[in-house]
Design a protein around this motif. Structure first.
Motif, PDB file in Angstrom:
ATOM      1  N   GLY A  38       0.837  -1.213   0.000  1.00  0.00           N
ATOM      2  CA  GLY A  38       0.000   0.000   0.000  1.00  0.00           C
ATOM      3  C   GLY A  38       0.865   1.253   0.000  1.00  0.00           C
ATOM      4  N   VAL A  39       1.896   1.227   0.823  1.00  0.00           N
ATOM      5  CA  VAL A  39       2.837   2.357   0.895  1.00  0.00           C
ATOM      6  C   VAL A  39       3.488   2.563  -0.470  1.00  0.00           C
ATOM      7  CG1 VAL A  39       4.998   3.159   1.935  1.00  0.00           C
ATOM      8  CG2 VAL A  39       3.295   1.993   3.364  1.00  0.00           C
ATOM      9  N   MET A  40       3.926   1.467  -1.073  1.00  0.00           N
ATOM     10  CA  MET A  40       4.633   1.547  -2.362  1.00  0.00           C
ATOM     11  C   MET A  40       3.720   2.125  -3.442  1.00  0.00           C
ATOM     12  SD  MET A  40       6.528  -2.118  -1.820  1.00  0.00           S
ATOM     13  CE  MET A  40       6.271  -2.686  -3.453  1.00  0.00           C
ATOM     14  N   ALA A  41       2.455   1.668  -3.468  1.00  0.00           N
ATOM     15  CA  ALA A  41       1.524   2.151  -4.506  1.00  0.00           C
ATOM     16  C   ALA A  41       1.276   3.644  -4.316  1.00  0.00           C
ATOM     17  CB  ALA A  41       0.215   1.368  -4.432  1.00  0.00           C
ATOM     18  N   ALA A  42       1.116   4.086  -3.071  1.00  0.00           N
ATOM     19  CA  ALA A  42       0.876   5.518  -2.820  1.00  0.00           C
ATOM     20  C   ALA A  42       2.094   6.335  -3.263  1.00  0.00           C
ATOM     21  CB  ALA A  42       0.564   5.748  -1.343  1.00  0.00           C
ATOM     22  N   LEU A  43       3.283   5.843  -2.936  1.00  0.00           N
ATOM     23  CA  LEU A  43       4.489   6.598  -3.311  1.00  0.00           C
ATOM     24  C   LEU A  43       4.673   6.631  -4.832  1.00  0.00           C
ATOM     25  CD1 LEU A  43       7.022   5.455  -0.587  1.00  0.00           C
ATOM     26  CD2 LEU A  43       5.911   7.685  -0.807  1.00  0.00           C
ATOM     27  N   ASP A  44       4.388   5.511  -5.483  1.00  0.00           N
ATOM     28  CA  ASP A  44       4.496   5.483  -6.951  1.00  0.00           C
ATOM     29  C   ASP A  44       3.563   6.533  -7.570  1.00  0.00           C
ATOM     30  OD1 ASP A  44       6.312   3.478  -6.688  1.00  0.00           O
ATOM     31  OD2 ASP A  44       5.036   1.876  -7.465  1.00  0.00           O
ATOM     32  N   ALA A  45       2.430   6.793  -6.861  1.00  0.00           N
ATOM     33  CA  ALA A  45       1.466   7.791  -7.366  1.00  0.00           C
ATOM     34  C   ALA A  45       1.811   9.191  -6.859  1.00  0.00           C
ATOM     35  CB  ALA A  45       0.054   7.394  -6.930  1.00  0.00           C
ATOM     36  N   GLY A  46       2.902   9.334  -6.142  1.00  0.00           N
ATOM     37  CA  GLY A  46       3.340  10.650  -5.662  1.00  0.00           C
ATOM     38  C   GLY A  46       2.597  11.134  -4.427  1.00  0.00           C
ATOM     39  N   ASP A  47       1.954  10.196  -3.707  1.00  0.00           N
ATOM     40  CA  ASP A  47       1.107  10.572  -2.564  1.00  0.00           C
ATOM     41  C   ASP A  47       1.796  10.199  -1.243  1.00  0.00           C
ATOM     42  OD1 ASP A  47      -0.879  11.000  -0.742  1.00  0.00           O
ATOM     43  OD2 ASP A  47      -2.284   9.524  -1.572  1.00  0.00           O
ATOM     44  N   THR A  48       2.607  11.101  -0.725  1.00  0.00           N
ATOM     45  CA  THR A  48       3.372  10.801   0.489  1.00  0.00           C
ATOM     46  C   THR A  48       2.450  10.666   1.704  1.00  0.00           C
ATOM     47  OG1 THR A  48       5.188  12.071  -0.434  1.00  0.00           O
ATOM     48  CG2 THR A  48       5.309  11.603   1.891  1.00  0.00           C
ATOM     49  N   ALA A  49       1.451  11.527   1.817  1.00  0.00           N
ATOM     50  CA  ALA A  49       0.528  11.440   2.967  1.00  0.00           C
ATOM     51  C   ALA A  49      -0.214  10.103   2.909  1.00  0.00           C
ATOM     52  CB  ALA A  49      -0.449  12.601   2.933  1.00  0.00           C
ATOM     53  N   GLY A  50      -0.625   9.703   1.709  1.00  0.00           N
ATOM     54  CA  GLY A  50      -1.327   8.426   1.530  1.00  0.00           C
ATOM     55  C   GLY A  50      -0.435   7.246   1.908  1.00  0.00           C
ATOM     56  N   ALA A  51       0.873   7.394   1.663  1.00  0.00           N
ATOM     57  CA  ALA A  51       1.805   6.313   2.006  1.00  0.00           C
ATOM     58  C   ALA A  51       1.818   6.092   3.522  1.00  0.00           C
ATOM     59  CB  ALA A  51       3.205   6.657   1.504  1.00  0.00           C
ATOM     60  N   LEU A  52       1.852   7.173   4.273  1.00  0.00           N
ATOM     61  CA  LEU A  52       1.869   7.033   5.744  1.00  0.00           C
ATOM     62  C   LEU A  52       0.553   6.428   6.231  1.00  0.00           C
ATOM     63  CD1 LEU A  52       3.711  10.334   6.652  1.00  0.00           C
ATOM     64  CD2 LEU A  52       4.480   8.016   7.189  1.00  0.00           C
TER      65      LEU A  52
END
Ligand SMILES: Cc1cc2nc3c(=O)[nH]c(=O)nc-3n(C[C@H](O)[C@H](O)[C@H](O)COP(=O)(O)OP(=O)(O)OC[C@H]3O[C@@H](n4cnc5c(N)ncnc54)[C@H](O)[C@@H]3O)c2cc1C
Length: 273
Positions: free
Chosen positions: A223-237
């Motif tokens: 989940g963290v990886m997918a959020a980061l790949d999409a440029g969403d740092t807050a979503g990663a946390l």
């Protein structure tokens, strides 16, 4: 306590070691660096063990480039990972991990094959190999096979290895020029196993992050990886709690391990996202 030893044999080839393991029908164990196995034997946790020493098998030694992969022999000591030029060039994350593993004496004997086969969920090298999208080469009486790190680690001290199989090598994609990598952990004292840790790799915009000490095995934080790949740092946390499975034990509560994982991730992303 003194270990009980039901037998000892030193193999000189992979075929010899796997044939002896098959013959023993689960009653023998391979010994490599001995840094985890001897401790278990001394605590009476390994039963009446027959040991098959693989240290004399030349085919398990060495670090080399094969096409677009770096191949690391199972008997490569942690200390060698820390000083080898091919590791520095093609898998610098492993080099960064070495000083975090235990102490000098343990690093001079412990092997990468032993660390992966032992599969301590708080160990650094399994998480690094997972983050680097590594593959584990395995030999048994039936021949050779290769398994992705994500399928190799199954549970606390449990891997995909059969009782008559040994790890022969680890293969990793060569690090690219644009690769960013990091490893962070928190432990009570320097050299202790981590209470929580992460291995971070960013290749061509794609992230692979493996957590250790926060579940029964090293875990890819999908989940963290997918959020980061999409440029969403807050979503990663936000995704982190769904990606890890921290457990209560004598060293820390699940909640504390989860908190540490979040602290590590947010510090890491501050530097690399
Ligand atoms: C005090 C202490 C602190 C430590 N702290 C850390 C730490 O902070 N981080 C960390 O990662 N590790 C730590 N370790 C463990 C250390 O890294 C070990 O060296 C490593 O886990 C096991 O490697 P080994 O070569 O010594 O394996 P061994 O002890 O020889 O074997 C371990 C297990 O793996 C099996 N095995 C070994 N090699 C193979 C193979 N090629 N194929 C199939 N099975 C195999 C054995 O049968 C055994 O079950 C610590 C150990 C000690 C004693």
């Amino acid at each position: 306590m003194k270990p009980t030893l039901a037998g000892y044999a030193r193999a000189s080839t992979i075929a010899e070691a796997t044939a002896w393991l098959a013959e023993a029908e689960g009653e023998a164990k391979v010994i490599a660096g001995g840094q985890s196995l001897m401790a278990a034997m001394n605590m009476g946790l390994a039963g009446d063990t027959r040991l098959i020493d693989i240290n004399g098998i030349a085919a398990l030694q060495g670090i080399r480039v094969e096409g677009d992969r770096l191949v690391i022999g199972a008997l490569t000591r942690h200390a060698e990972l820390g000083r080898n030029a091919l590791i520095a060039e093609h898998a610098p994350l492993l080099q960064r991990a070495v000083p975090l593993i235990a102490h000098k004496a343990i690093r001079s004997r412990g092997t990468i094959g032993g660390s992966l086969s032992h599969a301590d969920p708080a160990a650094e090298l399994p998480a690094c190999v997972l983050a680097l999208d590594g593959r584990i080469r395995i030999a048994g009486p039936e021949g050779e096979r290769e398994v992705a790190a994500d399928d190799f680690f199954q549970d606390v001290f449990v891997t995909d290895l059969g009782s008559d199989e040994i790890v022969t090598a680890i293969s990793l994609p060569l690090a690219g020029a644009d690769e960013t990598y990091d490893i962070r952990e928190l432990s009570r004292r320097a050299g202790d196993f981590a209470l929580a840790g992460l291995a971070f790799v960013k290749r061509g915009g794609a992230h692979r992050i493996a957590f250790f000490g926060t579940g029964p095995r090293p875990l890819l934080a999908r989940g963290v990886m997918a959020a980061l790949d999409a440029g969403d740092t807050a979503g990663a946390l936000e995704a982190l709690s769904g990606d890890i499975e921290p457990q209560n034990d004598a060293h820390a509560s699940a909640a504390y391990r989860g908190h540490l994982a979040r602290v590590l991730l947010s510090r890491c992303l501050k530097d690399h996202a």
